[in-house]
Design an enzyme around this catalytic site. Structure first.
Site, PDB file in Angstrom:
ATOM      1  CG  PHE A  38      30.279 129.097  20.610  1.00 21.33           C
ATOM      2  CD1 PHE A  38      30.908 128.574  22.042  1.00 21.33           C
ATOM      3  CD2 PHE A  38      29.718 128.389  19.730  1.00 21.33           C
ATOM      4  CE1 PHE A  38      30.530 127.203  22.176  1.00 21.33           C
ATOM      5  CE2 PHE A  38      29.688 126.890  20.097  1.00 21.33           C
ATOM      6  CZ  PHE A  38      30.009 126.616  21.352  1.00 21.33           C
ATOM      7  CB  ILE A  39      28.170 135.956  22.059  1.00 21.72           C
ATOM      8  CG1 ILE A  39      27.076 135.406  21.091  1.00 21.72           C
ATOM      9  CG2 ILE A  39      28.246 137.563  21.818  1.00 21.72           C
ATOM     10  CD1 ILE A  39      27.373 135.565  19.405  1.00 21.72           C
ATOM     11  N   GLY A  41      22.232 126.135  15.641  1.00 14.69           N
ATOM     12  CA  GLY A  41      21.785 125.114  14.805  1.00 14.69           C
ATOM     13  C   GLY A  41      22.060 125.456  13.359  1.00 14.69           C
ATOM     14  CD  GLN A  67      71.811 120.182   6.541  1.00 18.81           C
ATOM     15  OE1 GLN A  67      71.828 118.811   6.480  1.00 18.81           O
ATOM     16  NE2 GLN A  67      72.796 120.913   5.646  1.00 18.81           N
ATOM     17  CB  SER A 120      29.150 129.517   9.121  1.00 17.08           C
ATOM     18  OG  SER A 120      29.930 129.377  10.218  1.00 17.08           O
ATOM     19  N   GLY A 156      35.450 141.643   5.791  1.00 12.32           N
ATOM     20  CA  GLY A 156      36.672 142.150   6.664  1.00 12.32           C
ATOM     21  C   GLY A 156      37.006 141.467   7.657  1.00 12.32           C
ATOM     22  CD  GLU A 214      35.295 135.903  10.957  1.00 10.32           C
ATOM     23  OE1 GLU A 214      34.154 135.888  10.324  1.00 10.32           O
ATOM     24  OE2 GLU A 214      35.569 136.616  11.795  1.00 10.32           O
ATOM     25  NE  ARG A 264      29.424 131.065  -4.657  1.00  5.68           N
ATOM     26  CZ  ARG A 264      28.418 131.883  -3.757  1.00  5.68           C
ATOM     27  NH1 ARG A 264      27.203 131.575  -3.491  1.00  5.68           N
ATOM     28  NH2 ARG A 264      29.023 132.911  -3.143  1.00  5.68           N
ATOM     29  CG  HIS A 318      60.358 126.876  22.693  1.00  6.94           C
ATOM     30  ND1 HIS A 318      59.868 127.209  21.452  1.00  6.94           N
ATOM     31  CD2 HIS A 318      60.628 127.768  23.464  1.00  6.94           C
ATOM     32  CE1 HIS A 318      60.000 128.545  21.419  1.00  6.94           C
ATOM     33  NE2 HIS A 318      60.474 128.825  22.578  1.00  6.94           N
TER      34      HIS A 318
END
Length: 421
Positions: free
Chosen positions: A190-191, A163, A312, A166, A274, A397, A408, A372
């Site tokens: 979604f862990i 809910g 080409q 992020s 990170g 993320e 911002r 392919h």
């Protein structure tokens, strides 16, 4: 296992690995062409080239041969991750004095890119282990960083509640202090590793509204009140299980709090910056492998009496893919350097890297699959798995947050310029 210093020991361990021909990386390919112009070792120090080669060797020998099986059978390859940890790849930027390898964010990116050529899904899970250097409120076994480096266990990071997406500051998971325990209630979908990992790093609300009311707790598997949802069936990332994590009056000792009360939001943000570089680095590895897979297919596949490599249009497409790959790599490495140096532009660069690189690398892999033809749609060909595994990198993320952070930073710069004018 003792710290490996700057991974010089890792380089020696790598010498014992099999040196069979590798599709994704060959240091001897110095001739002009795609393989040399996208060489990920360009610009690196000799030390970085050493541990990069160890990572490529490990990817080629321990991960790539099993990548398809892990995906199709949904195998969580814990033992393979432990082998990676023995080479120093479990706690890459954890300091040596507490059991890590003590490398930089740039070094970490180099390693994750290389490992992802063997299996994106598994490497992405390894990259989640980014909270090892943290300390609990009082000394406990979780303060021992080898636990976070796969030597003693595996953990999951659970930051935001269903809910709130992020939006870290708006999470609703609550932890009420009762005696020497927090009573934790809430859930998160979604862990990665949910239900199969040993501990869970949880962001929860211990105070008032806003970021200053958030704290960080470590919850052990088996704690009463901790349960899990069903194992999700996913398009990709199938070598790591994904479930909802549920807390119902879950009692967590106060000593399992990371940092001081109210520091959880800052801990989350440090980890996420990170994490953005890490996930972008995993995308680089998939794109690098896909470019070379496409190149090799064009060299052998014949249509209208000649190989596709002589077409080409396809040559131009391959050149565009190579260009986007190199540009993406440069952006990721600049962002990693900025984060390592704690520069003012670090947050914006990490957001830009994640936003740009995950998009471009997916497009590279998707174009490789297109080259392919029908074969790219078969699970006998690795390119389709790279496409499926990195598609989620554009989602996780907090994608919309990155655009906000980037814009911002531009408005903040404009205001600063107005003040200085």
């Amino acid at each position: 296992m003792a710290a490996l210093g700057p991974l010089s020991r890792t380089a020696r361990l790598g010498c014992n690995l099999c040196r069979k021909h590798r599709l994704v990386f060959n240091r001897n390919l110095q001739r002009r062409g795609i393989a040399s112009c996208i060489d990920p070792s360009y610009g690196l120090s000799e030390e970085q080239k050493e541990f990069q080669k160890v990572a490529f060797d490990f990817a080629a020998n321990e991960m790539a041969p099993h990548m398809a099986e892990w995906d199709q059978k949904e195998i969580f390859p814990v033992e393979t991750m432990r082998k990676a940890a023995q080479l120093g790849f479990g706690g890459i930027y954890v300091q040596p004095e507490v059991g890590g390898s003590g490398l930089s964010r740039l070094d970490t990116s180099i390693i994750f890119e290389a490992l992802s050529t063997g299996c994106v899904s598994t490497t992405a899970y390894i990259s989640i282990h980014k909270y090892g250097p943290l300390r609990c409120a009082q000394p406990c076994r979780f303060c021992n960083s080898p636990f976070y480096c796969f030597s003693e266990g595996v953990h999951s990071y659970r930051c935001f509640i269903s809910g709130s997406g992020s939006d870290a500051a708006s999470l609703l998971t609550s932890a009420r202090l009762k005696g020497d325990h927090y009573i934790l209630n809430g859930s998160k979908a979604f862990i990665s590793g949910g239900g199969d990992t040993d501990v869970y790093v949880v962001m929860c609300r211990t105070g008032g509204k806003g970021p200053k009311g958030i704290s960080c707790l470590v919850v052990e598997k088996g704690t009463p009140g901790l349960s899990f949802g069903k194992k999700e069936k996913k398009v990709g990332w199938n070598s790591q299980p994904t479930r909802a994590v549920i807390f119902e009056d879950c009692a967590v000792p106060v000593t399992n709090r990371l940092g001081a009360e109210g520091q959880g939001f800052n801990i989350a943000m440090k980890g996420l910056n990170g994490g953005r570089i890490n996930i972008a680095s995993c995308s680089l590895g998939a794109a690098h492998a896909s470019v070379l897979l496409a190149r090799d297919h064009l060299l052998v596949r014949k249509q209208f009496g000649e190989t596709l490599a002589n077409n080409q249009f396809l040559q131009f497409k391959l050149a565009e893919m190579a260009t986007k790959l190199v540009a993406s790599r440069l952006l990721v490495r600049e962002a990693a350097t900025a984060l390592q140096q704690s520069r003012a532009d670090a947050v914006s660069l990490c957001s830009m890297a994640k936003l740009f690189v995950t998009d471009e690398c997916f497009n590279i892999c998707n174009q490789a699959l297109q080259m392919h033809g029908g074969y790219g749609y078969l699970k006998d060909y690795a390119v389709q798995q790279f496409v499926r595994d990195i598609r989620v990198h554009q989602i996780l993320e907090g994608r919309c947050i990155f655009s906000f952070l980037c814009s911002r930073s531009q408005f903040d710069l404009s205001r600063l310029q107005e003040k200085l004018a």
